[in-house]
Every structure is written in structure tokens, then in C-alpha cells.
Design a protein around this motif. Structure first.
Motif, mmCIF file in Angstrom:
data_model
loop_
_atom_site.group_PDB
_atom_site.id
_atom_site.type_symbol
_atom_site.label_atom_id
_atom_site.label_comp_id
_atom_site.label_asym_id
_atom_site.label_seq_id
_atom_site.Cartn_x
_atom_site.Cartn_y
_atom_site.Cartn_z
ATOM 1 N N THR A 63 61.001 9.290 21.822
ATOM 2 C CA THR A 63 59.395 9.222 21.559
ATOM 3 C C THR A 63 59.223 10.588 20.984
ATOM 4 O O THR A 63 59.223 11.280 22.601
ATOM 5 N N VAL A 64 58.445 10.643 20.587
ATOM 6 C CA VAL A 64 57.946 12.306 20.392
ATOM 7 C C VAL A 64 56.523 12.314 20.810
ATOM 8 O O VAL A 64 56.157 11.900 19.351
ATOM 9 N N GLY A 65 56.192 13.385 21.249
ATOM 10 C CA GLY A 65 54.516 13.269 21.545
ATOM 11 C C GLY A 65 53.947 14.993 20.261
ATOM 12 O O GLY A 65 54.695 15.371 19.883
ATOM 13 N N ALA A 66 52.499 14.222 20.832
ATOM 14 C CA ALA A 66 52.205 14.903 19.582
ATOM 15 C C ALA A 66 51.661 16.158 20.465
ATOM 16 O O ALA A 66 51.429 16.265 21.318
ATOM 17 N N GLY A 67 51.171 16.727 19.047
ATOM 18 C CA GLY A 67 50.312 18.159 19.742
ATOM 19 C C GLY A 67 49.277 17.811 20.326
ATOM 20 O O GLY A 67 48.744 16.872 20.697
ATOM 21 N N GLY A 232 53.683 25.893 16.304
ATOM 22 C CA GLY A 232 55.318 25.735 15.453
ATOM 23 C C GLY A 232 55.179 23.810 15.187
ATOM 24 O O GLY A 232 55.313 23.206 16.599
ATOM 25 N N THR A 233 54.807 23.320 14.438
ATOM 26 C CA THR A 233 55.590 21.790 14.342
ATOM 27 C C THR A 233 56.489 21.232 14.947
ATOM 28 O O THR A 233 58.454 22.422 14.124
ATOM 29 N N ASN A 234 56.989 20.242 15.872
ATOM 30 C CA ASN A 234 57.750 19.610 16.304
ATOM 31 C C ASN A 234 59.549 21.186 16.599
ATOM 32 O O ASN A 234 60.275 21.444 16.966
ATOM 33 N N GLY A 248 43.306 26.484 16.342
ATOM 34 C CA GLY A 248 44.232 25.163 15.800
ATOM 35 C C GLY A 248 45.003 24.156 16.695
ATOM 36 O O GLY A 248 44.949 24.465 17.940
ATOM 37 N N ALA A 249 45.753 23.581 16.629
ATOM 38 C CA ALA A 249 46.061 22.256 17.235
ATOM 39 C C ALA A 249 47.232 22.240 17.966
ATOM 40 O O ALA A 249 48.163 23.742 17.384
ATOM 41 N N GLY A 250 47.787 21.884 18.775
ATOM 42 C CA GLY A 250 49.014 22.240 19.600
ATOM 43 C C GLY A 250 49.906 21.089 18.663
ATOM 44 O O GLY A 250 50.185 21.092 17.242
ATOM 45 N N GLY A 251 51.504 22.330 18.282
ATOM 46 C CA GLY A 251 52.332 21.899 17.748
ATOM 47 C C GLY A 251 53.062 20.315 18.607
ATOM 48 O O GLY A 251 53.469 20.114 19.733
ATOM 49 N N SER A 252 53.795 18.959 17.097
ATOM 50 C CA SER A 252 54.321 18.497 17.654
ATOM 51 C C SER A 252 55.319 18.580 18.819
ATOM 52 O O SER A 252 56.549 19.934 18.693
ATOM 53 N N GLY A 253 56.352 17.699 19.432
ATOM 54 C CA GLY A 253 57.257 18.067 19.648
ATOM 55 C C GLY A 253 58.468 17.164 18.950
ATOM 56 O O GLY A 253 58.650 17.357 17.837
ATOM 57 N N VAL A 254 59.889 17.097 19.455
ATOM 58 C CA VAL A 254 60.765 17.088 18.845
ATOM 59 C C VAL A 254 61.780 16.391 20.187
ATOM 60 O O VAL A 254 61.715 17.003 21.331
#
Length: 293
Positions: A63-67, A232-234, A248-254
Motif C-alpha cells: 500500500t503506497v501513501g499519497a502526498g 518529490g514524487t515517489n 505545492g502538494a507533498g510527494g507520494s510514497g513508494v
């Protein structure tokens, strides 16, 4: 069957595959900086494990968390990042908490995997490593500047996964720097994850704080007069604090798995990126998915 005291295995019998060990990295979503004398967002919690035994035929879920989400208007704390985890039968669920949102003027930073930086007004950064893990998944956010004549309104930096807290800003003319993230080579190359966002500063002559290594972005102020970049994305990186413009939005996880190629089944869902590094197959989930061992 048994013959003369010996166990005989029929030629068409299938031997059960043996369990094997994998390594994995779980990074949560980074937070968004606060809007209005805002502190930087906290980097997503980061956890790594090696030597975890998986069982053939069992499906494991990533499960990968959103920013973190962008504040709707000035005077709001940044959105915290979403949690990431890896779970399945026979292993303890490994969860990383999303970064804590940056505070705005007069508001503390939010606790999280790494804590958000506080907004202006002598406020406190949010606690990191929340909930507590061992080893720690992240650091605390920095404090905001003092309030009063002669003190610039500047937010503290968000915490990073390296255990480096976001920089405080008791009375300085620069937003607090975001804490650095942590470097990991699970993919075969060293990459930083979960950097904190820089705090904002409220006048053009005062610069926003720099973001931490691992996707953290700069806070607004000085030469950075536009909206702060997204994390930063992921990477689990956090965005910097906003002053007159929305951050800006937070970066997604990985979630990344390192599986011995000799054992890799190729049974996955969620369209992960699959590469190789040495004798291992690397499965990188940038969204939710599964791997069947």
C-alpha cells in the motif's frame, strides 16, 4: 508410498517450494507545508528490512501513501501524508506513517513519520517517529521564529527520515531548512528518500528555507516568490511552507522489494516497475499492488 521401510516419491509428485528471504523499503507520503507564514512539511516515514522470510504461494500486499493535500486558503496547516505498508500472512505488517503537515502563523507543526515545521509565532515543530518505531522512521520538525517587532515571520523546516530535525528559526531572516532524508541502495543505486520541506519567510529580502535531500522542496520567500514546488514524487519528500501563495502538494510514497531472481515468480498486480540489480529482481510499487511469492 512405502516399500521395504523406505518412502518412495512418485515420479510425478511436486515438491513444495521452500520459503526464501527478501528485502524491502517502505516510504510513506510526504506532507505539505503550511500556508501563511508556514512551516515546511515533514518527510514521510521510512523503514527498511532485510532477511524477511516469505512463503511461496502467499500473496503480499503493498500500500503506497499519497502526498499531503494542498491547504485551501491562507491560514491553514498543510495536509499530512498518507501511510504506506507491506503485509501478508506469516509476516508482521510493516507500516510507515505519513509526514506531518507544516503549521501556519501561530500554529504548531503536526506530528507524523517526520514532523512538520511550525509556523511563525514562536511555535513548536511537530514530533517525528509518530507512532514510535525502532529504528526511528523520522525526525521532528523545526520551531518557528519568535513573534514581535524586529523578528521576521519565518517558519521552521520539516523533519527528514535521516533523524535530522528540521531547522529551528528562533529569530533568523531565513526560513528553517528541511531535514535531510535517508539514502538507500535497494534499487542498485543510492537514492535519498523522505526529505523535509523548507520553512517560508515573509519578505522578499528573506529567503525560504531549502528542502532536505530526498524530495524536500524550498519554502517561499526571497528569490522563491511563486508557489513552492511539490515534494518529490515517489520519494516521500515534503513541500516547503507557503507565504503569499499556496504551497505545492507533498510527494507520494513508494514500496520497493528486492527478491532473489532465482525465486522471483513474476506474479504481481498494480503495474509495478520490475528491473534487476545483480542477482536480485527489484519490484517498485508506485501505487497499490501485490506480489505472490
Amino acid at each position: 508410498m512405502t516399500s521395504f521401510g523406505y518412502n518412495i516419491i512418485p515420479y510425478n509428485a511436486t515438491l513444495a517450494a521452500s520459503p526464501y528471504n527478501i528485502k524491502f523499503l517502505v516510504v510513506a507520503g510526504g506532507a505539505t507545508g503550511g500556508f501563511g507564514n508556514g512551516g515546511g512539511g515533514g518527510g514521510g516515514g521510512m523503514r527498511t528490512f532485510s532477511g524477511i522470510e516469505v512463503t511461496p504461494g502467499v500473496q503480499y500486499t503493498a500500500t503506497v501513501g499519497a502526498g499531503g493535500s494542498v491547504p485551501g486558503s491562507s491560514g491553514n496547516a498543510g495536509g499530512s501524508g498518507g501511510g504506506s505498508q507491506f503485509e501478508g500472512t506469516g509476516i508482521t505488517t510493516i507500516a510507515s506513517a505519513g509526514g506531518g503537515g507544516g503549521g501556519h502563523g501561530g500554529i504548531n507543526g503536526v506530528a507524523g513519520g517526520s514532523g512538520g515545521g511550525a509556523g511563525y509565532g514562536n511555535k513548536s515543530g511537530g514530533a517525528g517517529n509518530t507512532p514510535s518505531t525502532d529504528p526511528s522512521q523520522g525526525a521532528a520538525g523545526g520551531n518557528g521564529s519568535a513573534q514581535g517587532p524586529g523578528f521576521p515571520a519565518a517558519g521552521g523546516g520539516g523533519g527528514g527520515a535521516s533523524g535530522q530535525a528540521g531547522n529551528n528559526n528562533p529569530n533568523g531572516s531565513v526560513g528553517g531548512a528541511g531535514g535531510n532524508g535517508t539514502q538507500d541502495d535497494i534499487t542498485g543505486s543510492d537514492t535519498y528518500y523522505s526529505g523535509g520541506g523548507g520553512g517560508s519567510a515573509n519578505q522578499n529580502s528573506w529567503n525560504g528555507g531549502v528542502g532536505g535531500s530526498g524530495g524536500g522542496s524550498i519554502g517561499q520567500g526571497g528569490t522563491n516568490t511563486g508557489s513552492t514546488p511539490a515534494g518529490g514524487t515517489n520519494t516521500g519528500g515534503a513541500s516547503g511552507g507557503g507565504q503569499g501563495s499556496s504551497p505545492g502538494a507533498g510527494g507520494s510514497g513508494v514500496v520497493i522489494l528486492s527478491v532473489p531472481t532465482a525465486n522471483y515468480t513474476g506474479t504481481v498486480s498494480g503495474s509495478p516497475t520490475v528491473t534487476t540489480s545483480g542477482s536480485n529482481t527489484i519490484v517498485k510499487f508506485t501505487g497499490n499492488g501485490t506480489y505472490t511469492a
